[in-house]
Design a protein around this motif. Structure first.
Motif, PDB file in Angstrom:
ATOM      1  N   ARG A   1       0.856  -1.180   0.000  1.00  0.00           N
ATOM      2  CA  ARG A   1       0.000   0.000   0.000  1.00  0.00           C
ATOM      3  C   ARG A   1       0.894   1.231   0.000  1.00  0.00           C
ATOM      4  O   ARG A   1       1.970   1.232   0.612  1.00  0.00           O
TER       5      ARG A   1
ATOM      6  N   SER B   1      -1.578   2.069  -5.877  1.00  0.00           N
ATOM      7  CA  SER B   1      -1.459   1.549  -4.514  1.00  0.00           C
ATOM      8  C   SER B   1      -1.890   2.555  -3.460  1.00  0.00           C
ATOM      9  O   SER B   1      -1.993   2.218  -2.282  1.00  0.00           O
TER      10      SER B   1
ATOM     11  N   TRP C   1      -5.825   1.294  -3.725  1.00  0.00           N
ATOM     12  CA  TRP C   1      -6.071  -0.101  -3.374  1.00  0.00           C
ATOM     13  C   TRP C   1      -4.784  -0.706  -2.821  1.00  0.00           C
ATOM     14  O   TRP C   1      -3.691  -0.304  -3.219  1.00  0.00           O
ATOM     15  N   THR C   2      -4.915  -1.685  -1.961  1.00  0.00           N
ATOM     16  CA  THR C   2      -3.755  -2.453  -1.528  1.00  0.00           C
ATOM     17  C   THR C   2      -3.459  -3.489  -2.605  1.00  0.00           C
ATOM     18  O   THR C   2      -4.282  -4.368  -2.871  1.00  0.00           O
TER      19      THR C   2
END
Length: 232
Positions: free
Chosen positions: A94, A188, A191-192
């Motif tokens: 992340r 990132s 979203w992870t």
């Protein structure tokens, strides 16, 4: 763990030179990442990157040296090709800084973001999601993934596509508005990322319609060729 129904098989992509396959978790796509393509879509300038997604099982893996088959999809009369560099994520994270992004890349492949352009255009006009135009069955053909350790000069490589031997798209990876590292940084932050994610990085100018019987040949320097036949 027991399930009330049998879990679906994990979608996967062939890996160049190996019997093992790359499991697919998610498919992220970058919109309008070449300036000339942005212009042909009616936009200009270096806008902030934006993303859309395809289902993992939209992937259509084509083996090395083979010609894959994609059935002409339903509900459309205007199916378009979009050749793209695909980045396979091998290490998740992340808020990945661009400087660290290469550490998260497992490999690269040639992909096609197939698009039901008429349906996408209708959704744009209505201010609705693009899913029906972008995320349909088999809408993400992809050639074998080459491990990053075996790829050189990918960011200056040529990218092109021919239909029935006639050139349609031709450019270079370094003409992307947002580089692979910058894409991973932006992606990132929203979203992870995780191992198994695929990132379709955008297409150059020259997108156009294909019809049943057409044979597409997509190339990026240093990667395995992707060949695909459109079937009625």
């Amino acid at each position: 763990m027991e399930h009330v129904i049998a879990p679906a098989p994990v979608p996967s992509v062939a890996v160049h030179g190996r019997s093992q396959r790359f499991p697919v978790r998610r498919i992220y796509c970058v919109g309008r990442n070449y300036a000339e393509h942005a212009v042909e879509m009616g936009f200009t300038g270096r806008e902030a990157p934006f993303f859309f997604m395809k289902p993992a099982d939209a992937v259509l893996s084509v083996e090395a040296g083979a010609t894959g088959t994609m059935r002409y999809p339903s509900l459309t009369k205007n199916l378009h090709h979009e050749v793209e560099l695909v980045v396979a994520i091998g290490k998740g994270g992340r808020d990945i800084a661009a400087a660290r992004a290469p550490d998260h890349v497992w490999g690269y492949a040639v992909g096609l973001d197939m698009t039901r352009r008429d349906l996408q255009t209708e959704m744009k006009k209505a201010g609705r999601p693009w899913s029906i135009g972008k995320g349909f069955d088999a809408s993400a053909p992809i050639g074998p993934i080459t491990p990053a350790s075996e790829v050189t000069d990918i960011y200056t490589a040529t990218i092109d596509l021919q239909v029935n031997g006639v050139p349609r798209q031709a450019s270079r990876i370094d003409r992307m508005i947002w580089s692979v590292a910058e894409i991973i940084e932006h992606l990132s932050s929203a979203w992870t990322l995780a191992p198994g994610d695929l990132v379709y990085t955008g297409t150059p100018e020259g997108v156009a319609a294909v019809v049943s019987g057409d044979v597409l040949e997509a190339r990026i320097g240093g990667l395995q060729v992707l060949k695909l036949r459109i079937q009625a």
